[in-house]
Structures are given as structure tokens and as C-alpha cells.
Design a protein around this motif. Sequence first.
Motif, PDB file in Angstrom:
ATOM      1  N   ILE A  40      94.883 -71.927  60.130  1.00  0.00           N
ATOM      2  CA  ILE A  40      94.306 -71.417  58.889  1.00  0.00           C
ATOM      3  C   ILE A  40      92.824 -71.799  58.797  1.00  0.00           C
ATOM      4  O   ILE A  40      92.012 -71.017  58.299  1.00  0.00           O
ATOM      5  N   ASP A  41      92.447 -72.954  59.354  1.00  0.00           N
ATOM      6  CA  ASP A  41      91.018 -73.301  59.397  1.00  0.00           C
ATOM      7  C   ASP A  41      90.276 -72.281  60.247  1.00  0.00           C
ATOM      8  O   ASP A  41      89.223 -71.773  59.860  1.00  0.00           O
ATOM      9  N   ALA A  42      90.828 -71.999  61.430  1.00  0.00           N
ATOM     10  CA  ALA A  42      90.180 -71.045  62.340  1.00  0.00           C
ATOM     11  C   ALA A  42      90.089 -69.676  61.676  1.00  0.00           C
ATOM     12  O   ALA A  42      89.062 -68.996  61.755  1.00  0.00           O
ATOM     13  N   LEU A  43      91.142 -69.269  61.002  1.00  0.00           N
ATOM     14  CA  LEU A  43      91.160 -67.956  60.361  1.00  0.00           C
ATOM     15  C   LEU A  43      90.036 -67.853  59.329  1.00  0.00           C
ATOM     16  O   LEU A  43      89.290 -66.864  59.306  1.00  0.00           O
ATOM     17  N   GLN A  44      89.900 -68.866  58.506  1.00  0.00           N
ATOM     18  CA  GLN A  44      88.853 -68.802  57.470  1.00  0.00           C
ATOM     19  C   GLN A  44      87.468 -68.788  58.101  1.00  0.00           C
ATOM     20  O   GLN A  44      86.576 -68.077  57.648  1.00  0.00           O
ATOM     21  N   ARG A  45      87.298 -69.570  59.166  1.00  0.00           N
ATOM     22  CA  ARG A  45      86.004 -69.578  59.853  1.00  0.00           C
ATOM     23  C   ARG A  45      85.722 -68.189  60.444  1.00  0.00           C
ATOM     24  O   ARG A  45      84.639 -67.629  60.280  1.00  0.00           O
ATOM     25  N   LEU A  46      86.736 -67.601  61.084  1.00  0.00           N
ATOM     26  CA  LEU A  46      86.555 -66.291  61.721  1.00  0.00           C
ATOM     27  C   LEU A  46      86.253 -65.208  60.686  1.00  0.00           C
ATOM     28  O   LEU A  46      85.436 -64.314  60.927  1.00  0.00           O
ATOM     29  N   ILE A  47      86.897 -65.283  59.538  1.00  0.00           N
ATOM     30  CA  ILE A  47      86.643 -64.301  58.488  1.00  0.00           C
ATOM     31  C   ILE A  47      85.160 -64.358  58.104  1.00  0.00           C
ATOM     32  O   ILE A  47      84.487 -63.333  57.999  1.00  0.00           O
ATOM     33  N   GLN A  48      84.657 -65.582  57.950  1.00  0.00           N
ATOM     34  CA  GLN A  48      83.247 -65.721  57.590  1.00  0.00           C
ATOM     35  C   GLN A  48      82.333 -65.246  58.712  1.00  0.00           C
ATOM     36  O   GLN A  48      81.338 -64.578  58.471  1.00  0.00           O
ATOM     37  N   GLU A  49      82.689 -65.596  59.942  1.00  0.00           N
ATOM     38  CA  GLU A  49      81.864 -65.165  61.073  1.00  0.00           C
ATOM     39  C   GLU A  49      81.805 -63.646  61.176  1.00  0.00           C
ATOM     40  O   GLU A  49      80.868 -63.101  61.742  1.00  0.00           O
ATOM     41  N   HIS A  50      82.812 -62.971  60.657  1.00  0.00           N
ATOM     42  CA  HIS A  50      82.795 -61.509  60.681  1.00  0.00           C
ATOM     43  C   HIS A  50      82.107 -60.923  59.462  1.00  0.00           C
ATOM     44  O   HIS A  50      82.179 -59.718  59.216  1.00  0.00           O
ATOM     45  N   GLY A  51      81.451 -61.787  58.681  1.00  0.00           N
ATOM     46  CA  GLY A  51      80.629 -61.290  57.574  1.00  0.00           C
ATOM     47  C   GLY A  51      81.361 -61.115  56.257  1.00  0.00           C
ATOM     48  O   GLY A  51      80.843 -60.478  55.342  1.00  0.00           O
ATOM     49  N   TYR A  52      82.556 -61.673  56.134  1.00  0.00           N
ATOM     50  CA  TYR A  52      83.304 -61.563  54.873  1.00  0.00           C
ATOM     51  C   TYR A  52      83.326 -62.911  54.170  1.00  0.00           C
ATOM     52  O   TYR A  52      83.097 -63.948  54.790  1.00  0.00           O
ATOM     53  N   LYS A  53      83.638 -62.840  52.868  1.00  0.00           N
ATOM     54  CA  LYS A  53      83.734 -64.068  52.100  1.00  0.00           C
ATOM     55  C   LYS A  53      85.201 -64.322  51.754  1.00  0.00           C
ATOM     56  O   LYS A  53      85.903 -63.414  51.319  1.00  0.00           O
ATOM     57  N   VAL A  54      85.653 -65.562  51.965  1.00  0.00           N
ATOM     58  CA  VAL A  54      87.018 -65.904  51.563  1.00  0.00           C
ATOM     59  C   VAL A  54      87.012 -66.108  50.058  1.00  0.00           C
ATOM     60  O   VAL A  54      86.305 -66.956  49.534  1.00  0.00           O
ATOM     61  N   GLN A  55      87.774 -65.289  49.358  1.00  0.00           N
ATOM     62  CA  GLN A  55      87.755 -65.370  47.897  1.00  0.00           C
ATOM     63  C   GLN A  55      88.700 -66.458  47.389  1.00  0.00           C
ATOM     64  O   GLN A  55      88.369 -67.201  46.493  1.00  0.00           O
ATOM     65  N   ARG A  56      89.877 -66.502  47.985  1.00  0.00           N
ATOM     66  CA  ARG A  56      90.882 -67.433  47.493  1.00  0.00           C
ATOM     67  C   ARG A  56      91.976 -67.581  48.539  1.00  0.00           C
ATOM     68  O   ARG A  56      92.223 -66.686  49.321  1.00  0.00           O
ATOM     69  N   VAL A  57      92.603 -68.770  48.530  1.00  0.00           N
ATOM     70  CA  VAL A  57      93.783 -68.945  49.375  1.00  0.00           C
ATOM     71  C   VAL A  57      94.957 -69.238  48.455  1.00  0.00           C
ATOM     72  O   VAL A  57      94.971 -70.234  47.744  1.00  0.00           O
ATOM     73  N   GLN A  58      95.905 -68.325  48.436  1.00  0.00           N
ATOM     74  CA  GLN A  58      97.089 -68.473  47.575  1.00  0.00           C
ATOM     75  C   GLN A  58      98.100 -69.350  48.299  1.00  0.00           C
ATOM     76  O   GLN A  58      98.546 -69.010  49.408  1.00  0.00           O
ATOM     77  N   ARG A  59      98.471 -70.481  47.670  1.00  0.00           N
ATOM     78  CA  ARG A  59      99.392 -71.401  48.341  1.00  0.00           C
ATOM     79  C   ARG A  59     100.829 -71.123  47.900  1.00  0.00           C
ATOM     80  O   ARG A  59     101.356 -71.769  47.004  1.00  0.00           O
ATOM     81  N   VAL A  60     101.434 -70.153  48.557  1.00  0.00           N
ATOM     82  CA  VAL A  60     102.775 -69.711  48.201  1.00  0.00           C
ATOM     83  C   VAL A  60     103.787 -70.848  48.391  1.00  0.00           C
ATOM     84  O   VAL A  60     104.688 -71.055  47.571  1.00  0.00           O
ATOM     85  N   ASP A  61     103.607 -71.600  49.480  1.00  0.00           N
ATOM     86  CA  ASP A  61     104.533 -72.706  49.770  1.00  0.00           C
ATOM     87  C   ASP A  61     104.528 -73.723  48.640  1.00  0.00           C
ATOM     88  O   ASP A  61     105.580 -74.217  48.231  1.00  0.00           O
ATOM     89  N   VAL A  62     103.345 -74.025  48.101  1.00  0.00           N
ATOM     90  CA  VAL A  62     103.241 -75.019  47.039  1.00  0.00           C
ATOM     91  C   VAL A  62     103.970 -74.516  45.793  1.00  0.00           C
ATOM     92  O   VAL A  62     104.733 -75.250  45.156  1.00  0.00           O
ATOM     93  N   GLY A  63     103.765 -73.222  45.481  1.00  0.00           N
ATOM     94  CA  GLY A  63     104.446 -72.619  44.329  1.00  0.00           C
ATOM     95  C   GLY A  63     105.966 -72.669  44.489  1.00  0.00           C
ATOM     96  O   GLY A  63     106.696 -73.044  43.573  1.00  0.00           O
ATOM     97  N   LEU A  64     106.438 -72.311  45.691  1.00  0.00           N
ATOM     98  CA  LEU A  64     107.880 -72.311  45.945  1.00  0.00           C
ATOM     99  C   LEU A  64     108.454 -73.727  45.860  1.00  0.00           C
ATOM    100  O   LEU A  64     109.496 -73.950  45.241  1.00  0.00           O
ATOM    101  N   ALA A  65     107.732 -74.683  46.482  1.00  0.00           N
ATOM    102  CA  ALA A  65     108.216 -76.071  46.495  1.00  0.00           C
ATOM    103  C   ALA A  65     108.307 -76.610  45.069  1.00  0.00           C
ATOM    104  O   ALA A  65     109.259 -77.322  44.730  1.00  0.00           O
ATOM    105  N   ALA A  66     107.330 -76.243  44.227  1.00  0.00           N
ATOM    106  CA  ALA A  66     107.336 -76.715  42.840  1.00  0.00           C
ATOM    107  C   ALA A  66     108.584 -76.231  42.107  1.00  0.00           C
ATOM    108  O   ALA A  66     109.031 -76.857  41.156  1.00  0.00           O
ATOM    109  N   LYS A  67     109.124 -75.095  42.556  1.00  0.00           N
ATOM    110  CA  LYS A  67     110.338 -74.573  41.910  1.00  0.00           C
ATOM    111  C   LYS A  67     111.595 -75.032  42.644  1.00  0.00           C
ATOM    112  O   LYS A  67     112.691 -74.532  42.389  1.00  0.00           O
TER     113      LYS A  67
END
Lengths: 356, 152
Positions: B40-67
Motif C-alpha cells: 500500500i505504501d508503494a501504491l500510494q507512491r506510484l499514484i503520486q508518481e503518475h501525477g495523481y493525488k491520493v485523496q483518502r484511504v478508506q480503512r474497511v478492515d478497521v471499520g469491520l473490526a470495530a463491529k
Amino acid sequence: MSSKTSSFVQAVLVALLAALSLSWADPARARHEGSHLYAQHCSACHGADGHGGVGVPLALPDFLAIVSDDYLRNSIRFGRPGRVMPSFAHLTDAEIEAIVRHMRGWYKGERRAAVKIGKGDAKKGEKTYKRNCAGCHGPEGEGGRGTGLTFSRPRDLPVLAPALNNPGFHAAADEQLIKATLIHGRQGTPMMSFLKMGLSEADIDDVVAFVRSLGKKRAPASARVLDSESAVLVRRSPHDVATTVEKVKNAMAAANMSVIRAVPFDEGMVDKKLENRKRIIIDGCDFNFLNQALTVDPRVGLFLPCRITVTEDAGRVLVMAVNPKRLSTIFNNSELNAMCEQMHEVYTLILEDATL
Amino acid sequence: MRRLTGVFVAFGLIALLAAGAARAEELIMVRSPQPFPETIDALQRLIQEHGYKVQRVQRVDVGLAAKGFKTDFYRVVFFGKPEETRRLANLHPELIPYLPLKIVVFAEENTTLALTNNPVLLGTFFKDSELAVYFRRWERDIRSILDHVAND
């Protein structure tokens, strides 16, 4: 056909073939050799070396020793409609060939000699099937429940029984493949040799005839992919943006969704001061439903979170969501159909509630 | 009559082949041999290197675990080019539910899967030649990003 017409047809064919072979000769395609194509299109599901946890393992000696190249080619070309395995009809023949050659590299042993196919009786075969096969392959040959897509979920099933009534399977398989599988089994999977299990060759010929007959029936529900329709669900709201957002939140809560956030669409994209307050996203989640859906197919995260957008456009206020029915078709998983239909209803209800 | 049949056969063939070529892969999915945190670190870096901005990372696992649900790492990364996203949302409000772009990332034991829908498919619904250019670029960039995720 008149000679004039047939020479016209020939000319067209020659031109097409020329175009095709040109595209094969293209040096830019050199990197599209089999291993690269396999890594790009197949390894996510079947694993880098063909031992992956999705669907059936491909690198099994008992599988590669009996399948024909045609079975592999056609499985790739047609996939298994509704059973997760996609159709790769967009690949060229040369690309498919390269993938097949790559898969052949996994097994260097002897190919098994062809088995003799006797004339079977499908009626008798059906009885044998019910007794010996239906427990794993399903009463109608619809395959084991679930798709083998365990991914991030706890795993309990090692290899899932594939669908034997799938039109993609029948477009690829012949009697040889079916009979040889029954004679030899597939070591390393629950599929055993039924010769060793006590069926006679005549019994096996009957079952082969029955399995074959499954391919002549109408496409089963497990091969159904929802009809695609519009990509977005939209309603016009009679209220202003702020009121509509409140109504969406209430409607979501009424539909058992926790509201996670209601923020400007461009939050995190632009400077706080520049955010468009007339374009709001409301993210919500029904965690029970989500947990169920992820168990069926972990790829559905692509729907997440459940998002309703409220936006002002040329004086109108619109409320929108993606159409889950449309998205469902890209997963090629019939077990998701009911859930996508349910999501479609929930979204429609929320949109209608909020715009009352 | 026969002649017509021949012509139809020829046109039929061309139409079939053309339809085959026009079909695109609907889901783009790759497996990274790296564990989730690295991927996921590499993915975010690559997204930026391709000229895009990471807006948000939705942590689905955290939401599920909380429930109280058990799950491995499961996140959704939202990204886009701010100016382009704003402009397209203004011009084509019906596109908003599909914006910004997103990639789903989740762990499978020691490897990681990353996937998204092929943006080119949006072209079957939003038939607009200007949009088609964007869809093609998004596809190219997403393929390149995911290619690196799978092979670096």
C-alpha cells in the motif's frame, strides 16, 4: 456461392489474415510473451505458478497430463460465465497461444494416452451422478457454493468443485477430458479416481453422457450475469442541498446503514477554502451486509463505501449513486446477483426517501 | 441472393472481429508478491508518481473490526487530479458517482491483491469523445501503476 462472391469473401479473409499476422509480427508484442501475459491476466486468481487459491489449481500434473490445448484455449476464450473465471475474448489468438505454451511449461511429464469413449446412457448416468457427484458438484452440476475466492477471509475449502453445467465448460470440454478426469482423478484435490472408487467403465461412460447432456440445457441460473442497465441511479430533489443531505442521512439510517461521513466531494483534493459546499458525498455502510458480501466475493470492496452524492447542477439538486447491478457484471459472479439486486433496491429506496 | 449471402458472411466476420477487438477487460486485478504494508505504501507512491493525488484511504478492515468482524488488511485508495476531477464533475455531473478513481487493496496471507474496474468501460455509458480520451488515459495510468505494484 458464385465464384465472384467467393473470391470477394476470399479477398476479405486474406486481408484480415494479413492484418492479423502483421499484428503478430509487431516487435512491440515481444514483451507480451506467455509469462508476462499470464502474470498480467491470470496470476491474481490462479497464483504466479498456477497453484493459486482461486478456482481450481492449474499446475496440477493430473490436469496438465490429460487436457488438450483446445480445452485450455477455449477456457481462456470463453471463461466460465457467472463463475468468476472471466472471458478473455479480447486477447488475440497469438496471445492466448502464448499463455497456453506458458502453462505447458509447468508440466514436463508424459501426457496420458487417450481413453476409449464408449456409448453411454445419460439416463443411467444421471442416477450415478446423483449418488456419486452431486454432493460436490451440486444437484444440477452448478458447482460448489462459493467461488474459491477466499482472499482475506478465513479459508476452509481447499479446492472448490467446478461447475459442470456451465456453457463455458462445455464450449471447452470434450468427452476425453471428462472421462479421463473420472478415470484418473486429480491428485491433490478432492476429485478422486472413480475407477478406483469402484465404478465400472460402463458406469463412467453413462456419467460422461449425463455430464455432456448438461451442456445442452438452457444456460443455468449460476451462469447468469445481471442485465446491465444505466450506470448511475439519479433522482431530482425538491429540497436545497443541505436539507437533501439531512434527508439522505435519515434514509440511510432507516436502511440499517451507519453514516460514516458527510463531506464535500472534493475534500482532501483541494484547499479547505476552495471546497464546493454544494456537492456533498454521504458515505455509509451496513457492516453486516458488507461482511456477508465480502465472504461471497472479496472484490466487492469496489462498491465501498456505500456513497450517495448530493450535488447542485444548473439550479437543480440531484441525488445519485452508482448502480450496483451494472457494477456486478464486471465480477462475473452469479452468487453476487442477489446481493447486487438487493443493494440496487436499498439505493433506490434511499434516493426516493430523500427526495420525497 | 447467394451473392448477398456471401457479402453478409463477410460483413458478419468483420463485425465479429471488430466486436472482439473493442471488448475490454472489465476488471483490472494484480497480485503483489509483497506483504500488505509495503504494497500500500508503494501504491500510494506510484499514484503520486503518475501525477495523481491520493485523496483518502478508506480503512474497511478497521471499520469491520470495530463491529466485531474478522478480516485481514482491506483498504480502498481514492485518487484523482484535483483540477481534472472538478472540471469533469462540473461538465458531467452524472459521472460523479464514479469519481474520484479508486483502487481496492487487500491482503492474502503474505501477498497483496489490488484491483479496480477498467475506466474505459465507463465509455459504454458516457458516450462523449472528450471523456473517451480521459477514460483511455486513466486506463493506461492505472495499468502502469498496477504493473509496477505487481512487478517491482
